[in-house]
Design a protein around this motif. Structure first.
Motif, PDB file in Angstrom:
ATOM      1  N   TYR A  19       0.839  -1.197   0.000  1.00 29.41           N
ATOM      2  CA  TYR A  19       0.000   0.000   0.000  1.00 29.41           C
ATOM      3  C   TYR A  19       0.878   1.254   0.000  1.00 29.41           C
ATOM      4  CZ  TYR A  19       0.801   0.020   5.115  1.00 29.41           C
ATOM      5  OH  TYR A  19       1.364   0.028   6.369  1.00 29.41           O
ATOM      6  N   ASP A  20       0.277   2.350  -0.489  1.00 32.52           N
ATOM      7  CA  ASP A  20       0.953   3.640  -0.498  1.00 32.52           C
ATOM      8  C   ASP A  20       0.006   4.684   0.089  1.00 32.52           C
ATOM      9  OD1 ASP A  20      -0.915   4.081  -2.483  1.00 32.52           O
ATOM     10  OD2 ASP A  20       0.520   3.910  -4.130  1.00 32.52           O
ATOM     11  N   ALA A  21       0.327   5.965  -0.109  1.00 37.21           N
ATOM     12  CA  ALA A  21      -0.451   7.031   0.524  1.00 37.21           C
ATOM     13  C   ALA A  21      -1.901   7.065   0.060  1.00 37.21           C
ATOM     14  CB  ALA A  21       0.216   8.387   0.257  1.00 37.21           C
ATOM     15  N   GLY A  22      -2.174   6.634  -1.171  1.00 39.48           N
ATOM     16  CA  GLY A  22      -3.536   6.697  -1.687  1.00 39.48           C
ATOM     17  C   GLY A  22      -4.330   5.413  -1.515  1.00 39.48           C
ATOM     18  N   PHE A  23      -3.816   4.476  -0.753  1.00 40.79           N
ATOM     19  CA  PHE A  23      -4.459   3.168  -0.594  1.00 40.79           C
ATOM     20  C   PHE A  23      -5.791   3.301   0.146  1.00 40.79           C
ATOM     21  CE2 PHE A  23      -4.871  -1.080   1.359  1.00 40.79           C
ATOM     22  CZ  PHE A  23      -4.637  -1.888   0.258  1.00 40.79           C
ATOM     23  N   GLN A  24      -6.789   2.573  -0.326  1.00 43.06           N
ATOM     24  CA  GLN A  24      -8.129   2.630   0.277  1.00 43.06           C
ATOM     25  C   GLN A  24      -8.254   1.594   1.403  1.00 43.06           C
ATOM     26  OE1 GLN A  24     -10.449   5.003  -0.508  1.00 43.06           O
ATOM     27  NE2 GLN A  24      -8.725   5.824  -1.692  1.00 43.06           N
ATOM     28  N   HIS A  25      -7.750   1.944   2.558  1.00 39.29           N
ATOM     29  CA  HIS A  25      -7.782   1.011   3.687  1.00 39.29           C
ATOM     30  C   HIS A  25      -9.211   0.664   4.093  1.00 39.29           C
ATOM     31  CE1 HIS A  25      -3.434   1.197   4.506  1.00 39.29           C
ATOM     32  NE2 HIS A  25      -3.523   2.467   4.163  1.00 39.29           N
ATOM     33  N   GLU A  26     -10.096   1.636   4.004  1.00 37.60           N
ATOM     34  CA  GLU A  26     -11.472   1.407   4.437  1.00 37.60           C
ATOM     35  C   GLU A  26     -12.126   0.243   3.698  1.00 37.60           C
ATOM     36  OE1 GLU A  26     -10.456   5.521   5.678  1.00 37.60           O
ATOM     37  OE2 GLU A  26     -10.092   4.270   3.909  1.00 37.60           O
ATOM     38  N   SER A  27     -11.900   0.148   2.394  1.00 39.30           N
ATOM     39  CA  SER A  27     -12.540  -0.914   1.617  1.00 39.30           C
ATOM     40  C   SER A  27     -11.977  -2.282   1.975  1.00 39.30           C
ATOM     41  CB  SER A  27     -12.371  -0.641   0.120  1.00 39.30           C
ATOM     42  OG  SER A  27     -11.003  -0.621  -0.247  1.00 39.30           O
ATOM     43  N   TRP A  28     -10.672  -2.346   2.277  1.00 37.71           N
ATOM     44  CA  TRP A  28     -10.088  -3.622   2.690  1.00 37.71           C
ATOM     45  C   TRP A  28     -10.573  -4.022   4.075  1.00 37.71           C
ATOM     46  CZ3 TRP A  28      -6.657  -6.837   0.000  1.00 37.71           C
ATOM     47  CH2 TRP A  28      -6.271  -6.368  -1.260  1.00 37.71           C
ATOM     48  N   LEU A  29     -10.679  -3.060   4.959  1.00 34.39           N
ATOM     49  CA  LEU A  29     -11.127  -3.353   6.319  1.00 34.39           C
ATOM     50  C   LEU A  29     -12.597  -3.770   6.350  1.00 34.39           C
ATOM     51  CD1 LEU A  29      -9.375  -0.366   8.103  1.00 34.39           C
ATOM     52  CD2 LEU A  29      -8.816  -2.782   8.422  1.00 34.39           C
ATOM     53  N   ALA A  30     -13.385  -3.265   5.412  1.00 33.36           N
ATOM     54  CA  ALA A  30     -14.819  -3.568   5.394  1.00 33.36           C
ATOM     55  C   ALA A  30     -15.084  -5.053   5.199  1.00 33.36           C
ATOM     56  CB  ALA A  30     -15.499  -2.762   4.293  1.00 33.36           C
ATOM     57  N   ILE A  83     -11.593   3.850  12.329  1.00 38.40           N
ATOM     58  CA  ILE A  83     -12.541   3.093  11.502  1.00 38.40           C
ATOM     59  C   ILE A  83     -13.272   2.063  12.350  1.00 38.40           C
ATOM     60  CG2 ILE A  83     -12.722   1.487   9.562  1.00 38.40           C
ATOM     61  CD1 ILE A  83     -10.266   2.944   8.340  1.00 38.40           C
ATOM     62  N   ARG A  84     -12.546   1.405  13.225  1.00 38.19           N
ATOM     63  CA  ARG A  84     -13.174   0.441  14.139  1.00 38.19           C
ATOM     64  C   ARG A  84     -14.129   1.166  15.080  1.00 38.19           C
ATOM     65  NH1 ARG A  84     -15.920  -2.646  16.332  1.00 38.19           N
ATOM     66  NH2 ARG A  84     -15.327  -4.311  17.783  1.00 38.19           N
ATOM     67  N   GLY A  85     -13.702   2.332  15.589  1.00 38.71           N
ATOM     68  CA  GLY A  85     -14.539   3.075  16.529  1.00 38.71           C
ATOM     69  C   GLY A  85     -15.820   3.594  15.918  1.00 38.71           C
ATOM     70  N   ARG A  86     -15.814   3.820  14.597  1.00 39.77           N
ATOM     71  CA  ARG A  86     -17.029   4.296  13.921  1.00 39.77           C
ATOM     72  C   ARG A  86     -17.966   3.156  13.554  1.00 39.77           C
ATOM     73  NH1 ARG A  86     -13.241   7.746  11.068  1.00 39.77           N
ATOM     74  NH2 ARG A  86     -13.356   6.337   9.264  1.00 39.77           N
ATOM     75  N   GLY A  87     -17.692   1.980  14.073  1.00 42.76           N
ATOM     76  CA  GLY A  87     -18.590   0.863  13.839  1.00 42.76           C
ATOM     77  C   GLY A  87     -18.062  -0.186  12.889  1.00 42.76           C
ATOM     78  N   GLY A  88     -16.746  -0.164  12.639  1.00 42.22           N
ATOM     79  CA  GLY A  88     -16.156  -1.191  11.788  1.00 42.22           C
ATOM     80  C   GLY A  88     -16.468  -2.581  12.312  1.00 42.22           C
ATOM     81  N   ASP A  89     -16.952  -3.444  11.434  1.00 42.23           N
ATOM     82  CA  ASP A  89     -17.435  -4.758  11.857  1.00 42.23           C
ATOM     83  C   ASP A  89     -16.323  -5.800  11.780  1.00 42.23           C
ATOM     84  OD1 ASP A  89     -19.162  -6.696  12.735  1.00 42.23           O
ATOM     85  OD2 ASP A  89     -20.002  -7.092  10.739  1.00 42.23           O
ATOM     86  N   PHE A  90     -15.286  -5.589  12.576  1.00 43.11           N
ATOM     87  CA  PHE A  90     -14.176  -6.536  12.634  1.00 43.11           C
ATOM     88  C   PHE A  90     -13.537  -6.436  14.015  1.00 43.11           C
ATOM     89  CE2 PHE A  90     -12.755  -2.544  10.703  1.00 43.11           C
ATOM     90  CZ  PHE A  90     -11.697  -2.176  11.507  1.00 43.11           C
ATOM     91  N   THR A  91     -12.850  -7.491  14.412  1.00 42.75           N
ATOM     92  CA  THR A  91     -12.090  -7.473  15.656  1.00 42.75           C
ATOM     93  C   THR A  91     -10.715  -6.903  15.360  1.00 42.75           C
ATOM     94  OG1 THR A  91     -13.271  -9.383  16.563  1.00 42.75           O
ATOM     95  CG2 THR A  91     -11.105  -8.878  17.501  1.00 42.75           C
ATOM     96  N   LEU A  92     -10.299  -5.918  16.125  1.00 44.44           N
ATOM     97  CA  LEU A  92      -9.050  -5.197  15.859  1.00 44.44           C
ATOM     98  C   LEU A  92      -8.056  -5.431  16.993  1.00 44.44           C
ATOM     99  CD1 LEU A  92      -7.399  -3.206  14.175  1.00 44.44           C
ATOM    100  CD2 LEU A  92      -8.586  -1.336  15.360  1.00 44.44           C
TER     101      LEU A  92
END
Length: 261
Positions: A74-85, A107-116
């Motif tokens: 990944y680099d600066a423009g990587f879409q982490h949100e879509s991978w985490l989803a 992202i987790r605090g805003r309701g991300g549906d994964f264990t972090l």
């Protein structure tokens, strides 16, 4: 389940011993039927140094040696949100950039549906506490640390919700006896110089005894300064630089003694 590992590098083990354990854990999860993806920065320090020293061959070696592992840069423009989803479990290594550690937590605090989980494999919680204290771990579900002393340090400081000791170990699929390989030499030491944090020990337990006993053998590792290389040469030990982790068991098998410092 879908596991997402934020690593400093899964591809490179150049001065990056944590890669060995992480690869082993990921291989075990794949063998148990889980989907596992390793994310690493395209310009990570270990990966960049490995490519500069060994060239693209090193990346091809990783793909050949660990075909079951999927590594994505990944680099600066990587879409982490879509991978985490799409993830069920996310494990963030402590070499990850602090801003990204915080971003994943938000992202987790805003309701991300994964264990972090945050994974600490170093001693900075004791030796460089400020480096850990600035990390934003309030939204992480747990912290995994490689020793009980570190676990106690995290708990005392109030870093993270829950803290668990997770000892590092060897990948048994890779590290196993190879009795079919003949012994060729006396001693092998595989380890990096390490910013002088074990220079005295390398001298006391490796260089001086090897010289006194006139042992034959090999030293693998990186970042050795000129004076260290001279000292090794004076003992008669061969210095052969970086070695791919997949080749380490064979190197152990070819020597009568293996040193760990």
């Amino acid at each position: 389940m879908r596991f997402l590992f934020y690593t400093h590098s899964a591809v490179s083990d150049w001065n990056h011993g944590n890669a060995h354990f992480q690869r082993g854990i990921m291989r075990e999860l794949v063998a148990r039927g889980h989907e596992v993806i390793a994310l690493e920065p395209a310009d990570g320090w270990s990966r960049s140094n490995l490519l500069a020293e060994q060239g693209p061959f090193a990346v091809e070696r990783f793909r050949k040696d660990f075909p079951e592992l999927m590594a994505v840069t990944y680099d600066a423009g990587f879409q982490h949100e879509s991978w985490l989803a799409d993830a069920d479990i996310v494990i963030v290594h402590e070499w990850t950039d602090p801003e990204l550690v915080a971003r994943i937590g938000r992202i987790r605090g805003r309701g991300g549906d994964f264990t972090l989980l945050f994974h600490d494999t170093h001693h900075r919680a004791v030796s460089a506490t400020q480096a850990i204290a600035v990390l934003q771990l309030e939204h992480y579900d747990g912290v995994l640390v490689f020793g009980e002393v570190l676990r106690e340090s995290y708990l005392r400081a109030g870093w993270g919700r829950r803290v668990f000791t997770w000892h590092e170990a060897a990948d048994e699929r890779l590290f196993k006896p190879l009795p079919e390989i003949d012994r060729e030499s006396d001693l092998v030491w595989i380890g990096n110089w390490g910013d002088d944090e074990r220079s005295a020990e390398i001298g006391e337990f490796l260089i001086e005894p090897a010289h006194a006993l006139a042992l034959s053998g090999t030293v693998h590792g990186v970042r050795y300064p000129p004076d260290a290389l001279t000292a090794l040469a004076d003992t008669g030990l061969r210095y052969e630089g970086w070695i791919a982790n997949a080749d380490v068991p064979k190197a152990f098998a070819r020597h009568r003694i293996t040193m760990h410092i």
